[in-house]
Design a protein around this motif. Structure first.
Motif, PDB file in Angstrom:
ATOM      1  N   LEU A  90      92.293-101.379  26.535  1.00 28.54           N
ATOM      2  CA  LEU A  90      91.943-100.347  27.507  1.00 28.54           C
ATOM      3  C   LEU A  90      92.913-100.320  28.680  1.00 28.54           C
ATOM      4  O   LEU A  90      92.958 -99.367  29.435  1.00 28.54           O
ATOM      5  CB  LEU A  90      90.524-100.574  28.037  1.00 28.54           C
ATOM      6  N   ILE A 129      87.003-102.397  17.399  1.00 31.52           N
ATOM      7  CA  ILE A 129      86.402-103.195  18.466  1.00 31.52           C
ATOM      8  C   ILE A 129      85.123-102.526  18.961  1.00 31.52           C
ATOM      9  O   ILE A 129      84.926-101.328  18.803  1.00 31.52           O
ATOM     10  CB  ILE A 129      87.361-103.379  19.652  1.00 31.52           C
ATOM     11  N   PHE A 148      80.116-102.145  28.473  1.00 32.94           N
ATOM     12  CA  PHE A 148      80.553-102.089  29.864  1.00 32.94           C
ATOM     13  C   PHE A 148      79.486-102.646  30.789  1.00 32.94           C
ATOM     14  O   PHE A 148      78.295-102.667  30.466  1.00 32.94           O
ATOM     15  CB  PHE A 148      80.861-100.649  30.264  1.00 32.94           C
ATOM     16  N   ASP A 156      77.244 -95.497  33.748  1.00 31.53           N
ATOM     17  CA  ASP A 156      78.490 -94.734  33.765  1.00 31.53           C
ATOM     18  C   ASP A 156      79.260 -94.837  32.458  1.00 31.53           C
ATOM     19  O   ASP A 156      80.364 -94.321  32.343  1.00 31.53           O
ATOM     20  CB  ASP A 156      79.396 -95.221  34.908  1.00 31.53           C
ATOM     21  N   PHE A 172      76.840 -91.605  27.502  1.00 28.91           N
ATOM     22  CA  PHE A 172      77.022 -90.170  27.734  1.00 28.91           C
ATOM     23  C   PHE A 172      75.651 -89.534  27.978  1.00 28.91           C
ATOM     24  O   PHE A 172      74.857 -89.404  27.045  1.00 28.91           O
ATOM     25  CB  PHE A 172      77.688 -89.511  26.523  1.00 28.91           C
ATOM     26  N   TRP A 185      74.698 -86.597  28.418  1.00 28.88           N
ATOM     27  CA  TRP A 185      74.424 -85.293  27.792  1.00 28.88           C
ATOM     28  C   TRP A 185      74.018 -85.453  26.324  1.00 28.88           C
ATOM     29  O   TRP A 185      73.638 -84.491  25.682  1.00 28.88           O
ATOM     30  CB  TRP A 185      75.622 -84.358  27.920  1.00 28.88           C
ATOM     31  N   VAL A 194      83.295 -90.041  15.702  1.00 27.58           N
ATOM     32  CA  VAL A 194      84.716 -89.986  16.056  1.00 27.58           C
ATOM     33  C   VAL A 194      85.579 -90.288  14.847  1.00 27.58           C
ATOM     34  O   VAL A 194      86.653 -89.723  14.658  1.00 27.58           O
ATOM     35  CB  VAL A 194      84.993 -90.993  17.206  1.00 27.58           C
ATOM     36  N   ARG A 246      83.606 -93.411  31.558  1.00 34.20           N
ATOM     37  CA  ARG A 246      83.197 -92.736  30.309  1.00 34.20           C
ATOM     38  C   ARG A 246      84.410 -92.414  29.451  1.00 34.20           C
ATOM     39  O   ARG A 246      84.344 -92.448  28.222  1.00 34.20           O
ATOM     40  CB  ARG A 246      82.425 -91.450  30.628  1.00 34.20           C
ATOM     41  N   LEU A 298      87.100 -94.267  29.400  1.00 33.69           N
ATOM     42  CA  LEU A 298      87.439 -95.571  28.815  1.00 33.69           C
ATOM     43  C   LEU A 298      86.512 -95.907  27.656  1.00 33.69           C
ATOM     44  O   LEU A 298      86.948 -96.424  26.625  1.00 33.69           O
ATOM     45  CB  LEU A 298      87.335 -96.669  29.873  1.00 33.69           C
ATOM     46  N   ALA A 299      85.210 -95.599  27.850  1.00 34.00           N
ATOM     47  CA  ALA A 299      84.241 -95.896  26.790  1.00 34.00           C
ATOM     48  C   ALA A 299      84.615 -95.135  25.521  1.00 34.00           C
ATOM     49  O   ALA A 299      84.620 -95.703  24.430  1.00 34.00           O
ATOM     50  CB  ALA A 299      82.831 -95.519  27.247  1.00 34.00           C
ATOM     51  N   ALA A 300      84.939 -93.844  25.670  1.00 31.64           N
ATOM     52  CA  ALA A 300      85.313 -93.037  24.498  1.00 31.64           C
ATOM     53  C   ALA A 300      86.572 -93.613  23.856  1.00 31.64           C
ATOM     54  O   ALA A 300      86.686 -93.711  22.633  1.00 31.64           O
ATOM     55  CB  ALA A 300      85.529 -91.598  24.914  1.00 31.64           C
ATOM     56  N   GLN A 301      87.502 -94.040  24.708  1.00 25.18           N
ATOM     57  CA  GLN A 301      88.753 -94.617  24.214  1.00 25.18           C
ATOM     58  C   GLN A 301      88.472 -95.897  23.428  1.00 25.18           C
ATOM     59  O   GLN A 301      89.029 -96.101  22.349  1.00 25.18           O
ATOM     60  CB  GLN A 301      89.615 -94.924  25.431  1.00 25.18           C
ATOM     61  N   ALA A 302      87.576 -96.734  23.960  1.00 24.86           N
ATOM     62  CA  ALA A 302      87.249 -97.986  23.264  1.00 24.86           C
ATOM     63  C   ALA A 302      86.587 -97.705  21.918  1.00 24.86           C
ATOM     64  O   ALA A 302      86.685 -98.507  20.998  1.00 24.86           O
ATOM     65  CB  ALA A 302      86.320 -98.836  24.130  1.00 24.86           C
ATOM     66  N   MET A 303      85.904 -96.554  21.809  1.00 25.51           N
ATOM     67  CA  MET A 303      85.244 -96.218  20.546  1.00 25.51           C
ATOM     68  C   MET A 303      86.204 -95.522  19.585  1.00 25.51           C
ATOM     69  O   MET A 303      85.801 -95.071  18.523  1.00 25.51           O
ATOM     70  CB  MET A 303      84.025 -95.346  20.821  1.00 25.51           C
ATOM     71  N   ALA A 325      88.164 -92.728  20.214  1.00 25.69           N
ATOM     72  CA  ALA A 325      88.358 -91.283  20.329  1.00 25.69           C
ATOM     73  C   ALA A 325      89.812 -90.972  20.676  1.00 25.69           C
ATOM     74  O   ALA A 325      90.431 -91.688  21.461  1.00 25.69           O
ATOM     75  CB  ALA A 325      87.436 -90.717  21.410  1.00 25.69           C
ATOM     76  N   GLN A 331      89.488 -85.480  21.222  1.00 22.59           N
ATOM     77  CA  GLN A 331      88.063 -85.816  21.201  1.00 22.59           C
ATOM     78  C   GLN A 331      87.561 -86.182  22.596  1.00 22.59           C
ATOM     79  O   GLN A 331      86.462 -85.790  22.993  1.00 22.59           O
ATOM     80  CB  GLN A 331      87.814 -86.974  20.225  1.00 22.59           C
ATOM     81  N   ILE A 332      88.390 -86.907  23.338  1.00 22.54           N
ATOM     82  CA  ILE A 332      88.005 -87.245  24.712  1.00 22.54           C
ATOM     83  C   ILE A 332      87.851 -85.971  25.531  1.00 22.54           C
ATOM     84  O   ILE A 332      86.912 -85.812  26.297  1.00 22.54           O
ATOM     85  CB  ILE A 332      89.042 -88.194  25.357  1.00 22.54           C
ATOM     86  N   ASP A 381      84.634 -83.935  24.015  1.00 20.04           N
ATOM     87  CA  ASP A 381      83.359 -84.648  24.013  1.00 20.04           C
ATOM     88  C   ASP A 381      83.010 -85.241  25.370  1.00 20.04           C
ATOM     89  O   ASP A 381      81.843 -85.508  25.641  1.00 20.04           O
ATOM     90  CB  ASP A 381      83.385 -85.795  22.982  1.00 20.04           C
ATOM     91  N   VAL A 382      84.026 -85.498  26.200  1.00 21.30           N
ATOM     92  CA  VAL A 382      83.747 -86.173  27.470  1.00 21.30           C
ATOM     93  C   VAL A 382      84.126 -85.302  28.667  1.00 21.30           C
ATOM     94  O   VAL A 382      83.276 -84.923  29.465  1.00 21.30           O
ATOM     95  CB  VAL A 382      84.482 -87.528  27.548  1.00 21.30           C
TER      96      VAL A 382
END
Lengths: 257, 268
Positions: A59, A79, A83, A88, A91, A93, A106, B166, B168-173, B175, B179-180, B183-184
């Motif tokens: 990251l 991985i 967090f 935060d 999501f 929504w 994804v 958020r 970063l979270a998408a990136q870790a998953m 995306a 997609q980021i 979706d984000v």
């Protein structure tokens, strides 16, 4: 200079350099973590505990060095990441179900397969939450549990946890901690966890990595090999007290330097 | 884990007690205003030709609506406002989101947006008349332009200030960038985008009314208000002002309602 990392390590860090605003944070940092373990990272404020797992999980970019997960570059590894601030990171929504399904979607996994995997997860860990609700309608502990499920659903090779309990109150910390132990015992997924509380660092871990003030060094790897499941009684066992005491001692010495 | 139901009960209990009386609180201000208005109107301090009583005004409002011409003017103004808003939203939201997703792009036009956002749109009316003439189109375009700036600014701002965690979270998953984005970033920007849309339709109404007054037209509430003033038909003037106010308020409420249902997570 590059040496092949040991084959039985799930994470290998070699010659890592990272600086912030010209201040060196990591200088020639090396680390090799044995697989199938739950490892806690503990150290003084600002020593870059979170920075370290963010670099290992891909990251955060680093200046120089090599990091591999199960011998592969980070990008090729699956991985899971939990967090610190679940509010935060989820999501809002999406419903809890869609949040958990997101890492699968994804990757283009079919809806039927998503459904199957989430059901398996929910049944295995006896999750009693209405997943059609939105994250903000859950309590903090339940939200963090949803984050953990989201990180697990993609069958990760390693799970990173950045202070997963620090936004929770005491009662929910106990609940999430027990769930996490249950997950570790069942799945055996290696976990690397940053913790800001020494007791929590020792309680779940096979090994505690003690870091120094910056520039950050690995001061000592303290093993803690009491059998699982660990219970509240663990906290008063002589082994636990001895290991905690030893960690605290080293921490004090480091702070005094 | 057991704290949630307990909390919910406590909250609903405390609410049910005071709720019945509190619901009528907003009416108090309205009654006070009408009371003051009525007092001033009958006191003789103000020439009655300039200020009819509230009842007379409401009567004129009902009469105007029943006679049909006020409805036509109302409809025309609503139509122009919505046309301007639709134009602004269709261009503004995608443009704002696109600008916001590239910080360099946004910084390079930021000054222009801020400058024109700070320029009163009414000051630009003569310029627009030069380009688009005095027809219906020019009124819609001016209103659309002023709404556009607000919408672009807010959408871009929403994307720029998306929660980094958020992303970063998408990136870790796993995306990818696209997609980021869809979706984000898009969802992160929605609450702010809706603020832009709501202010956008308000400013569109303001500019449509002003344009109807000064560009010249056959129909519209702005035209009706200025005409009534010119021939000292004050009852109709006040009635039309009230109707315009009602229109603005309803538009705001409409958008707030849609926003609350669509952006259910806002502020939570």
């Amino acid at each position: 200079m590059m040496v092949a990392p040991p084959a039985d390590s799930f994470i290998a860090v070699q010659g890592l350099y990272k600086s912030f605003l010209g201040q060196p944070l990591y200088e020639d940092f090396n680390l090799s973590l044995p697989t199938n373990q739950l490892i806690s990272i503990f150290g003084p404020n600002g020593c870059g505990k979170s920075t370290l797992i963010n670099m290992i999980s891909g990251l955060l970019p680093y200046d120089q060095g090599q990091i591999t997960i199960h011998g592969k570059p980070i990008r090729q590894a699956r991985i899971g990441y939990v967090f610190q601030n679940y509010r935060d990171a989820l999501f809002p929504w999406l419903t809890a179900y869609d949040n958990i399904a997101y890492p699968l979607r994804v990757r283009g996994v079919s809806a039927a397969e998503c459904h199957h995997r989430i059901r398996t997860l929910v049944e295995t860990f006896n999750i009693r939450l209405d997943l059609e609700r939105y994250p903000y309608s859950f309590s903090g502990g339940q939200q963090q549990l949803v984050s953990i499920l989201r990180a697990l659903v993609g069958d990760p090779e390693v799970l990173f946890l950045d202070e997963p309990f620090s936004a929770l109150d005491f009662e929910t910390t106990l609940f999430v901690r027990d769930k996490l132990q249950e997950i570790f015992i069942t799945t055996g997924i290696p976990m690397l966890m940053v913790v800001h509380n020494l007791e929590e660092a020792v309680y779940l871990a096979d090994q505690v990595l003690l870091l120094s003030k910056r520039p950050t060094r690995l001061v000592e790897r303290v093993p803690f090999d009491l059998p699982r499941p660990r219970t509240p009684d663990t906290l008063s066992s002589p082994e636990f007290i001895q290991v905690s005491h030893h960690c605290l001692e080293i921490f004090r010495q480091e702070m005094g330097k | 884990m057991t704290t949630t139901p307990r909390l919910a009960i406590r909250r609903s209990r405390s609410r049910s007690g005071a709720a019945t009386g509190d619901r009528w609180l907003p009416l108090i201000g309205l009654l006070v205003l009408f009371g003051l208005w009525w007092l001033i109107a009958i006191s003789g301090w103000v020439n009655p030709v300039l200020l009819p009583t509230p009842l007379t005004t409401l009567g004129a409002l009902v009469k105007g609506i029943l006679s049909g011409t006020m409805v036509t003017d109302f409809g025309t103004t609503v139509l122009r406002t919505f046309a301007a808003f639709a134009l602004a939203a269709l261009v503004g939201v995608p443009l704002g989101v696109a600008l916001g997703s590239s910080e360099k792009l946004y910084r390079s036009v930021e000054f222009l947006i801020d400058f024109f956002r700070s320029t009163p749109a009414s000051a630009l009316i003569p310029m627009f008349v030069l380009f688009f003439g005095v027809n219906n189109l020019s009124k819609v375009v001016i209103a659309a332009f002023s709404a556009l700036l607000l919408i672009v600014f807010n959408s871009a701002y929403g994307v720029i200030h998306a929660k980094q965690s958020r992303i970063l979270a998408a990136q870790a998953m796993g995306a990818n960038r696209w997609q980021i984005f869809k979706d984000v970033l898009l969802f992160e920007s929605l609450p702010q985008t809706f603020i832009g849309l709501r202010s956008g339709i308000s400013i569109a109404l303001v500019i449509v009314i002003v344009a109807e007054m000064f560009i010249g037209t056959e129909q519209g509430l702005g035209k009706r208000i200025i005409d009534a003033q010119q021939i000292l038909n004050v009852q109709d003037m006040y009635a039309s002002i009230l109707l315009t106010g009602l229109l603005g308020y309803s538009l705001n409420m409409l958008f707030l309602t849609v926003e609350k249902r669509l952006i259910h997570w806002s502020g939570k």
